[in-house]
Design an enzyme around this catalytic site. Structure first.
Site, short mmCIF file in Angstrom:
data_model
loop_
_atom_site.label_atom_id
_atom_site.label_comp_id
_atom_site.label_asym_id
_atom_site.label_seq_id
_atom_site.Cartn_x
_atom_site.Cartn_y
_atom_site.Cartn_z
N PRO A 115 25.82 28.26 68.17
CA PRO A 115 26.75 28.85 67.20
C PRO A 115 26.52 28.30 65.80
O PRO A 115 26.31 27.10 65.62
CB PRO A 115 28.13 28.45 67.72
CG PRO A 115 27.92 28.19 69.18
CD PRO A 115 26.54 27.62 69.29
N LYS A 116 26.58 29.19 64.83
CA LYS A 116 26.36 28.81 63.44
C LYS A 116 27.48 29.36 62.56
O LYS A 116 28.17 30.30 62.95
CB LYS A 116 25.00 29.31 62.95
CG LYS A 116 23.83 28.73 63.74
CD LYS A 116 22.53 29.39 63.37
CE LYS A 116 21.39 28.84 64.21
NZ LYS A 116 21.54 29.15 65.65
N ASP A 182 23.03 21.82 70.00
CA ASP A 182 21.83 21.26 69.38
C ASP A 182 21.93 19.74 69.41
O ASP A 182 22.77 19.15 68.74
CB ASP A 182 21.72 21.77 67.95
CG ASP A 182 20.44 21.32 67.26
OD1 ASP A 182 19.74 20.44 67.79
OD2 ASP A 182 20.15 21.85 66.17
N GLY A 214 17.42 21.85 71.51
CA GLY A 214 17.08 21.26 70.23
C GLY A 214 15.98 20.23 70.35
O GLY A 214 15.38 20.03 71.42
N HIS A 241 17.82 21.24 78.69
CA HIS A 241 16.39 21.07 78.46
C HIS A 241 16.05 19.61 78.72
O HIS A 241 16.66 18.71 78.13
CB HIS A 241 16.03 21.42 77.01
CG HIS A 241 16.08 22.87 76.70
ND1 HIS A 241 17.26 23.60 76.67
CD2 HIS A 241 15.10 23.75 76.40
CE1 HIS A 241 17.00 24.85 76.36
NE2 HIS A 241 15.68 24.98 76.18
N GLU A 244 10.80 17.20 78.24
CA GLU A 244 9.92 17.79 77.24
C GLU A 244 9.05 16.74 76.57
O GLU A 244 7.98 17.06 76.02
CB GLU A 244 10.77 18.52 76.18
CG GLU A 244 11.51 19.72 76.75
CD GLU A 244 12.47 20.34 75.76
OE1 GLU A 244 12.32 21.53 75.46
OE2 GLU A 244 13.37 19.62 75.27
#
Length: 250
Positions: A115-116, A182, A214, A241, A244
Site C-alpha cells: 500500500p502506498k 516492505d 522488499g 519472501h 533470497e
C-alpha cells in the site's frame, strides 16, 4: 519437430489453465505502459537500467535481459512508483496485469502490492486504504467481466443439440489480493499495512493474506513478528519472501 509444431505447442501451453500465486503488481507493469507513464509525467528513468531498446532485447521478447544483481533489481523497482503515482495509473496497471494473466490461461491469481500514499503530507490524494481499494475495485470489475465473457462463449460454443462446436472456452479468472509489507520500511509502517488488510477483509473476501517482501538486505524477519501475529490472529494467511540471500540469523 516439424515446422509449426513449436507454435502449436506454445498455443496449447498458453490455453492450459494455470495458477499464479506470486504476482507483484509493479513487477507486472507492461514495458510500453511504464515508458508512456514516464513520458506523461516528465519522469526521467535511470538510463543505467532503462536504456532504449535494441534489436538484441526485442529478439528475446523481453526488455533489458542482461544479468542483474539483486541490488540492481531493487533499484529498477524503485523507479516504477515515480510513474505510478496516482489513481488513474494504478487502475491502468492493475487492469493490464489482470488482462495479461488471463490471456496466458491463468484461472486463479493472487496479486500482491505494498500500500502506498499518493500526494504529499499536506495534500493526500489517496491513502493506503484507498490504494488497496482501488486495486480491489478493478479486480472485482474484471472478475465480473470474465464471468460474462465465459458464459457468453460457453453458450456460443454449443449447438442446439448440446454438442460442442468450437474450442474449449478459457476459464474465467478468479483473483485475490495480498497486502505486502516492505521490510525496508519501519515496523510501524508494516503494522499499518496489516491494519489496512484487516479492515478491508471485513467487507471484502478478496483480501486473503499479508506478505513480507522488499529488499532482503534490510532489517530482519523477527522485526515484523508482531505484524504477522496480528494478521494471523485476524484470520489472514501469511506469505514471506525468504532465502533470497545468505543470512547468519539462526
Amino acid at each position: 519437430m516439424k515446422e509449426g509444431d513449436n507454435d502449436k505447442m506454445n498455443d496449447a501451453v498458453r490455453r492450459l489453465p494455470k495458477i499464479e500465486l506470486h504476482a507483484h503488481l509493479n513487477g507486472c507493469i507492461r514495458e510500453s505502459t511504464l515508458f508512456e507513464l514516464a513520458k506523461e509525467r516528465n519522469v526521467e528513468m535511470n538510463e543505467a537500467y532503462f536504456a532504449k531498446q535494441t534489436k538484441a532485447t526485442t529478439d528475446h521478447g523481453m526488455y533489458n535481459v542482461q544479468p542483474r544483481s539483486l541490488q540492481d533489481c531493487f533499484a529498477m523497482f524503485g523507479e516504477i512508483p515515480k510513474c505510478v503515482n496516482d489513481i488513474a495509473s494504478l487502475q491502468r496497471i492493475t487492469r493490464e496485469a489482470l488482462h495479461d494473466f488471463a490471456q496466458h490461461g491463468v484461472a486463479y491469481l493472487e496479486l500482491r502490492s505494498t500500500p502506498k500514499q499518493f500526494g504529499s503530507a499536506d495534500a493526500i490524494i489517496c491513502d493506503k486504504r484507498g490504494y488497496c481499494q482501488t486495486i480491489l475495485d478493478v479486480l472485482e470489475e474484471f472478475e465480473r467481466e470474465e464471468m460474462e465473457r465465459y458464459e457468453a462463449q460457453q453458450t456460443a460454443s454449443v449447438d442446439d443439440n448440446g454438442n460442442n462446436i468450437g474450442n474449449a472456452v478459457r476459464l474465467p479468472m478468479r483473483c485475490n489480493f495480498i497486502v505486502s509489507i516492505d521490510r525496508s520500511k519501519s515496523v510501524e509502517a508494516g503494522m499499518e499495512n496489516v491494519n489496512v488488510a484487516l479492515q478491508l477483509k471485513e467487507s471484502n473476501p478478496h483480501v486473503v493474506g499479508v506478505d513480507l517482501g522488499g529488499n532482503p538486505t534490510k532489517n530482519d524477519f523477527a522485526d515484523f513478528r508482531e505484524c504477522f501475529q496480528r494478521a494471523r490472529d485476524g484470520g489472514l494467511k501469511v506469505s514471506i519472501h525468504c532465502a533470497e540471500i545468505a543470512c547468519d540469523t539462526p
